[in-house]
Design a protein around this motif. Structure first.
Motif, PDB file in Angstrom:
ATOM      1  N   SER A  25       0.827  -1.210   0.000  1.00 13.29           N
ATOM      2  CA  SER A  25       0.000   0.000   0.000  1.00 13.29           C
ATOM      3  C   SER A  25       0.856   1.253   0.000  1.00 13.29           C
ATOM      4  O   SER A  25       0.357   2.360   0.051  1.00 13.29           O
ATOM      5  N   GLY A  26       2.170   1.052  -0.049  1.00 13.49           N
ATOM      6  CA  GLY A  26       3.050   2.193  -0.238  1.00 13.49           C
ATOM      7  C   GLY A  26       3.310   2.982   1.019  1.00 13.49           C
ATOM      8  O   GLY A  26       3.351   4.194   1.002  1.00 13.49           O
ATOM      9  N   MET A  27       3.485   2.285   2.152  1.00 18.43           N
ATOM     10  CA  MET A  27       3.769   3.028   3.371  1.00 18.43           C
ATOM     11  C   MET A  27       5.154   2.661   3.864  1.00 18.43           C
ATOM     12  O   MET A  27       5.514   1.493   3.923  1.00 18.43           O
ATOM     13  N   ASP A  28       5.926   3.653   4.192  1.00 22.51           N
ATOM     14  CA  ASP A  28       7.274   3.443   4.685  1.00 22.51           C
ATOM     15  C   ASP A  28       7.196   3.208   6.195  1.00 22.51           C
ATOM     16  O   ASP A  28       6.906   4.114   6.954  1.00 22.51           O
ATOM     17  N   HIS A  29       7.461   1.966   6.615  1.00 24.97           N
ATOM     18  CA  HIS A  29       7.285   1.636   8.038  1.00 24.97           C
ATOM     19  C   HIS A  29       8.309   2.324   8.927  1.00 24.97           C
ATOM     20  O   HIS A  29       8.144   2.387  10.137  1.00 24.97           O
ATOM     21  N   SER A  30       9.386   2.866   8.325  1.00 24.33           N
ATOM     22  CA  SER A  30      10.361   3.574   9.157  1.00 24.33           C
ATOM     23  C   SER A  30       9.755   4.845   9.749  1.00 24.33           C
ATOM     24  O   SER A  30      10.285   5.404  10.689  1.00 24.33           O
ATOM     25  N   ASN A  31       8.627   5.286   9.194  1.00 25.48           N
ATOM     26  CA  ASN A  31       7.970   6.483   9.736  1.00 25.48           C
ATOM     27  C   ASN A  31       7.049   6.159  10.917  1.00 25.48           C
ATOM     28  O   ASN A  31       6.451   7.049  11.495  1.00 25.48           O
ATOM     29  N   LYS A 207      -5.264  -2.654   8.056  1.00 21.93           N
ATOM     30  CA  LYS A 207      -4.505  -3.620   8.864  1.00 21.93           C
ATOM     31  C   LYS A 207      -3.135  -3.931   8.255  1.00 21.93           C
ATOM     32  O   LYS A 207      -2.224  -4.355   8.944  1.00 21.93           O
ATOM     33  N   ASP A 208      -3.001  -3.692   6.934  1.00 27.65           N
ATOM     34  CA  ASP A 208      -1.721  -3.952   6.267  1.00 27.65           C
ATOM     35  C   ASP A 208      -1.036  -2.683   5.795  1.00 27.65           C
ATOM     36  O   ASP A 208      -0.163  -2.730   4.930  1.00 27.65           O
ATOM     37  N   GLY A 209      -1.437  -1.531   6.324  1.00 22.55           N
ATOM     38  CA  GLY A 209      -0.826  -0.279   5.889  1.00 22.55           C
ATOM     39  C   GLY A 209      -1.888   0.712   5.448  1.00 22.55           C
ATOM     40  O   GLY A 209      -3.066   0.565   5.749  1.00 22.55           O
ATOM     41  N   MET A 210      -1.441   1.722   4.692  1.00 25.63           N
ATOM     42  CA  MET A 210      -2.313   2.811   4.292  1.00 25.63           C
ATOM     43  C   MET A 210      -3.350   2.343   3.278  1.00 25.63           C
ATOM     44  O   MET A 210      -3.023   1.594   2.362  1.00 25.63           O
ATOM     45  N   VAL A 211      -4.600   2.767   3.470  1.00 29.07           N
ATOM     46  CA  VAL A 211      -5.623   2.512   2.455  1.00 29.07           C
ATOM     47  C   VAL A 211      -6.286   3.836   2.072  1.00 29.07           C
ATOM     48  O   VAL A 211      -6.281   4.800   2.858  1.00 29.07           O
TER      49      VAL A 211
END
Length: 334
Positions: A25-31, A207-211
């Motif tokens: 979903s294109g989310m950088d988990h480091s943020n 639940k798996d990132g940005m939607v």
């Protein structure tokens, strides 16, 4: 016109492997920090796209556009990428003669204004070559790739005084809702419509990132716009995302833009198939259901589409005769 050029805008990654560090979903988990996420860091990290191109080339590799003094020149601008781009034509007045292939009524000449082109949008501009020399059509902005999205306009037989970039200059952006001659189009705000639909566009954590949602849901759970052939359809689009642009694109139809932020359009009738909504903006559009099928209505930032921001215009009396052969396809839907 004497010259007719098509310019396709796009962006690329110099390090395509950077994408694999992001989830789907294109989310950088480091943020994420301690499971918390700052709204400004939501969504796809667009800085990965660090090479901007015109017709597949960047910077000095872009082929110059040749013109002769006195010629009328048409530039067909197509945004095939993920980002909006603000373009500035140096040294000339120009008219915006078409939006998404649909003509603008009596466009007025403008100079030193930026034309913002969102993903999926197309704009045609015309200018008269009346200022011999060498000039630029260039992108304004501060992304890493911005400097590569420029093309020289060279007069044949003229001494080339190389035009200087002014990409950092703060110039106004053309407002298409009051551009061109005002007249009534095919639709009005107060006429009767057979179908009315409100599309609230949002960004949230799944639940798996940005939607990216329409009325709180992601495709295929989004409610379709159900129509029958001949229906007049009115759609209100509202961008409730805090930071995301949503260029919304309707397949198979053109719509008329009737109002922006509650105020009726005061320029030329604006007929489009892609409409860019900034955070907080609200538009009302209308179209006639005259092309039976099942048609996508989605965000043309395809990161947002693949993470949920899709609905459909579905004709009640339409049945597809297409039957996919499960043994004969390599297609993998997102």
């Amino acid at each position: 016109v004497d010259r007719d050029y098509t310019l396709v805008l796009d962006e690329w990654m110099s390090n395509p492997n950077a994408e694999s560090n992001m989830n789907m979903s294109g989310m950088d988990h480091s943020n994420m920090g301690n499971g918390q996420m700052d709204m400004s860091s939501m969504g796809h990290d667009m800085s990965m796209y660090d090479i901007f191109t015109i017709n597949g080339k960047s910077g000095s590799a872009v082929k110059p556009l040749k013109v002769k003094k006195g010629e009328k020149v048409r530039l067909r601008l197509v945004n095939a990428g993920y980002m909006s781009h603000k373009l500035h034509l140096h040294g000339h007045k120009f008219k915006i003669v078409a939006a998404d292939g649909q003509p603008i009524k009596d466009p007025q000449p403008i100079k030193d204004e930026l034309l913002n082109i969102a993903p999926g949008e197309r704009y045609d501009i015309e200018f008269t070559a009346n200022n011999p020399g060498e000039w630029l059509l260039e992108c304004h902005g501060d992304m890493k790739g911005t400097d590569g999205m420029k093309v020289k306009i060279q007069y044949e037989g003229a001494t080339n005084n190389t035009d200087k970039s002014n990409a950092k200059e703060d110039l106004p952006t053309v407002d298409m809702t009051n551009y061109g001659k005002h007249e009534l189009g095919s639709f009005t705000l107060d006429q009767k419509y057979d179908v009315e639909y409100t599309m609230n566009l949002g960004t949230t954590m799944g639940k798996d990132g940005m939607v990216y949602t329409i009325n709180g849901k992601t495709y295929p759970e989004t409610a379709p716009i159900k129509v029958k052939k001949g229906d007049l359809v009115k759609v209100k689009l509202v961008n409730n995302s805090p930071t995301d642009l949503h260029p919304m694109h309707l397949h198979g139809h053109f719509f008329q833009v009737l109002s922006k932020n509650g105020k009726p359009i005061t320029g030329s009738p604006l007929i489009k198939d892609t409409l860019n909504l900034k955070p907080g903006e609200e538009y009302v559009v209308a179209f006639r259901a005259n092309n039976p099928g099942n048609w996508m209505f989605h965000c043309h930032d395809l990161h947002h589409a693949s993470a949920g921001m899709i609905t459909e215009v579905k004709y009640k009396d339409y049945k597809s005769d297409y039957k996919p052969n499960p043994n004969d396809t390599t297609n993998k839907p997102e």
